[in-house]
Scaffold this active site. Structure first.
Site, mmCIF file in Angstrom:
data_model
loop_
_atom_site.group_PDB
_atom_site.id
_atom_site.type_symbol
_atom_site.label_atom_id
_atom_site.label_comp_id
_atom_site.label_asym_id
_atom_site.label_seq_id
_atom_site.Cartn_x
_atom_site.Cartn_y
_atom_site.Cartn_z
ATOM 1 N N THR A 155 -16.822 2.118 -7.603
ATOM 2 C CA THR A 155 -16.264 0.805 -7.918
ATOM 3 C C THR A 155 -16.952 0.244 -9.150
ATOM 4 O O THR A 155 -18.154 0.443 -9.363
ATOM 5 C CB THR A 155 -16.397 -0.171 -6.734
ATOM 6 O OG1 THR A 155 -15.967 -1.478 -7.142
ATOM 7 C CG2 THR A 155 -17.823 -0.249 -6.224
ATOM 8 N N ASN B 203 -9.562 -0.013 -1.678
ATOM 9 C CA ASN B 203 -8.419 0.872 -1.867
ATOM 10 C C ASN B 203 -7.347 0.626 -0.810
ATOM 11 O O ASN B 203 -7.640 0.312 0.334
ATOM 12 C CB ASN B 203 -8.868 2.325 -1.833
ATOM 13 C CG ASN B 203 -9.893 2.630 -2.906
ATOM 14 O OD1 ASN B 203 -9.917 1.972 -3.951
ATOM 15 N ND2 ASN B 203 -10.755 3.601 -2.665
ATOM 16 N N CYS C 64 6.472 -9.052 7.156
ATOM 17 C CA CYS C 64 7.770 -9.714 7.064
ATOM 18 C C CYS C 64 7.607 -11.076 6.378
ATOM 19 O O CYS C 64 6.737 -11.863 6.754
ATOM 20 C CB CYS C 64 8.384 -9.883 8.449
ATOM 21 S SG CYS C 64 10.002 -10.714 8.420
ATOM 22 N N CYS D 90 15.258 -10.648 13.748
ATOM 23 C CA CYS D 90 14.636 -11.174 12.524
ATOM 24 C C CYS D 90 15.386 -10.715 11.270
ATOM 25 O O CYS D 90 16.015 -11.508 10.587
ATOM 26 C CB CYS D 90 13.167 -10.782 12.440
ATOM 27 S SG CYS D 90 12.340 -11.467 10.973
ATOM 28 N N CYS E 27 -18.140 11.067 -7.608
ATOM 29 C CA CYS E 27 -18.552 10.785 -6.223
ATOM 30 C C CYS E 27 -18.421 12.022 -5.338
ATOM 31 O O CYS E 27 -19.227 12.226 -4.420
ATOM 32 C CB CYS E 27 -17.703 9.657 -5.640
ATOM 33 S SG CYS E 27 -17.701 8.152 -6.612
ATOM 34 N N HIS F 59 -8.090 -5.142 0.822
ATOM 35 C CA HIS F 59 -6.893 -5.398 0.018
ATOM 36 C C HIS F 59 -5.611 -4.938 0.710
ATOM 37 O O HIS F 59 -4.550 -4.919 0.088
ATOM 38 C CB HIS F 59 -7.020 -4.728 -1.357
ATOM 39 C CG HIS F 59 -8.030 -5.378 -2.250
ATOM 40 N ND1 HIS F 59 -8.547 -4.766 -3.371
ATOM 41 C CD2 HIS F 59 -8.636 -6.590 -2.171
ATOM 42 C CE1 HIS F 59 -9.430 -5.580 -3.954
ATOM 43 N NE2 HIS F 59 -9.504 -6.684 -3.236
ATOM 44 N N ARG G 261 4.460 4.497 -5.413
ATOM 45 C CA ARG G 261 3.055 4.666 -5.044
ATOM 46 C C ARG G 261 2.910 5.274 -3.646
ATOM 47 O O ARG G 261 2.043 6.123 -3.418
ATOM 48 C CB ARG G 261 2.324 3.311 -5.110
ATOM 49 C CG ARG G 261 2.277 2.736 -6.506
ATOM 50 C CD ARG G 261 1.522 1.436 -6.567
ATOM 51 N NE ARG G 261 0.085 1.627 -6.365
ATOM 52 C CZ ARG G 261 -0.795 0.627 -6.395
ATOM 53 N NH1 ARG G 261 -0.391 -0.612 -6.614
ATOM 54 N NH2 ARG G 261 -2.078 0.874 -6.201
#
Length: 310
Positions: A250, A141, A166, A212, A293, A158, A105
């Site tokens: 939407t 989005n 992490c 880390c 749109c 989102h 993606r």
């Protein structure tokens, strides 16, 4: 306003309408009030007076840039739909497969560009800011096309494909590497016949904070996870002060975003929906403009003849 308060007000409104419809004329008036307008000139008059505009966007905006949605019929990556991969459980079971999906993606998005709808929103924000007016984009989005178009005041409820978090220290960081790690180079093909790469965890994206080296995950909200409360607080503030709300691309079925615009409408603020087709929320709004749109939004947000440009 809480969802309960909104629902109660909606029911009271419907009851009031029924009680007052003692004549056919009154009943007709009540029904017509529930039907949104597609009169662009009327919308433009409202737009010209608005000081704080909130624009809520969804997958329909990105789809016009050729972004796959992975929803509905045919929305598969290999053998899986997004809701089978975008979960904490899927990542715990098979982080390699989930990272292949998100690597694919990310790589797709690096080849995509903002379309006229994204650009119209960004241009509107720039222009209105010079007039002391504000525009905020609240998006579902995760592709960052709004950011690429130049939008500054952006709330990504989102998360983002180009941020990582992490799983060990919790650090969130922007990440535009292509590939995100050497082991994912050339991986992620969506063909159903493609076999999993089964990359060892230690070769998947790792945290670069000192000492880390924890496993990174995409900084997106997965199915079953709650939205960031800080982002939701910002969304609430913006929706409380807006005097015009646009709902763009939407379906108005994914919660909690699906209740943002109806709650704004319930307090009397004009809401305009720009979508390919009607949605479950359409009749709660003052305006509805069907169609792509990228076609309907630019003329809606263009400079109004009453605007004073310094």
């Amino acid at each position: 306003m809480s969802l309960f308060q909104y629902t109660a007000r909606r029911l009271v409104s419907q009851a009031y309408c029924g009680l007052k419809a003692s004549s056919s004329k009154k009943q007709k008036f009540c029904l017509e009030m529930a039907r949104p307008s597609s009169n662009m000139a009327d919308f433009r008059e409202v737009f010209a007076k608005a000081k704080h505009i909130a624009i809520i966007t969804g997958a329909g905006v990105s789809a016009e840039s050729g972004v796959p949605t992975f929803r509905g019929a045919g929305g598969f990556w290999r053998k899986w739909q997004a809701q089978e991969l975008a979960t904490p459980e899927a990542f715990a079971r098979n982080p390699s497969r989930v990272w292949e999906f998100y690597h694919y993606r990310r790589e797709v998005m690096l080849s995509k560009h903002p379309n006229p709808a994204h650009l119209a929103i960004a241009e509107c924000e720039r222009r209105l800011s010079k007039q002391g007016r504000s525009v905020v984009v609240i998006t579902q989005n995760i592709d960052e096309l709004h950011r690429k178009a130049g939008t500054k005041h952006l709330l990504e409820i989102h998360g983002s494909l180009f941020k990582t978090r992490c799983t060990n220290c919790g650090n969130v960081a922007a990440n535009y590497k292509s590939p995100i790690c050497p082991a994912l180079a050339g991986k992620g093909a969506p063909d159903p016949e493609t076999e999993d790469a089964t990359i060892p965890v230690e070769e998947l994206p790792q945290c670069e904070e000192d000492g880390c080296n924890g496993l990174l995950r995409p900084h997106v909200v997965w199915f079953g996870e709650t939205l960031d409360p800080d982002v939701l607080t910002e969304v609430e503030k913006e929706l409380d002060i807006c005097d015009l709300c646009l709902v763009v691309g939407t379906s108005s079925v994914v919660y909690p975003a699906a209740m943002f615009a109806p709650q704004v409408s319930a307090r009397g603020v004009p809401v305009a929906e720009f979508n390919m087709e009607a949605t479950p929320a359409t009749n709660r709004f003052r305006f509805h403009f069907p169609g792509p749109c990228g076609t309907t939004l630019p003329p809606a947000l263009a400079r109004h003849h009453t605007e004073i440009i310094s």
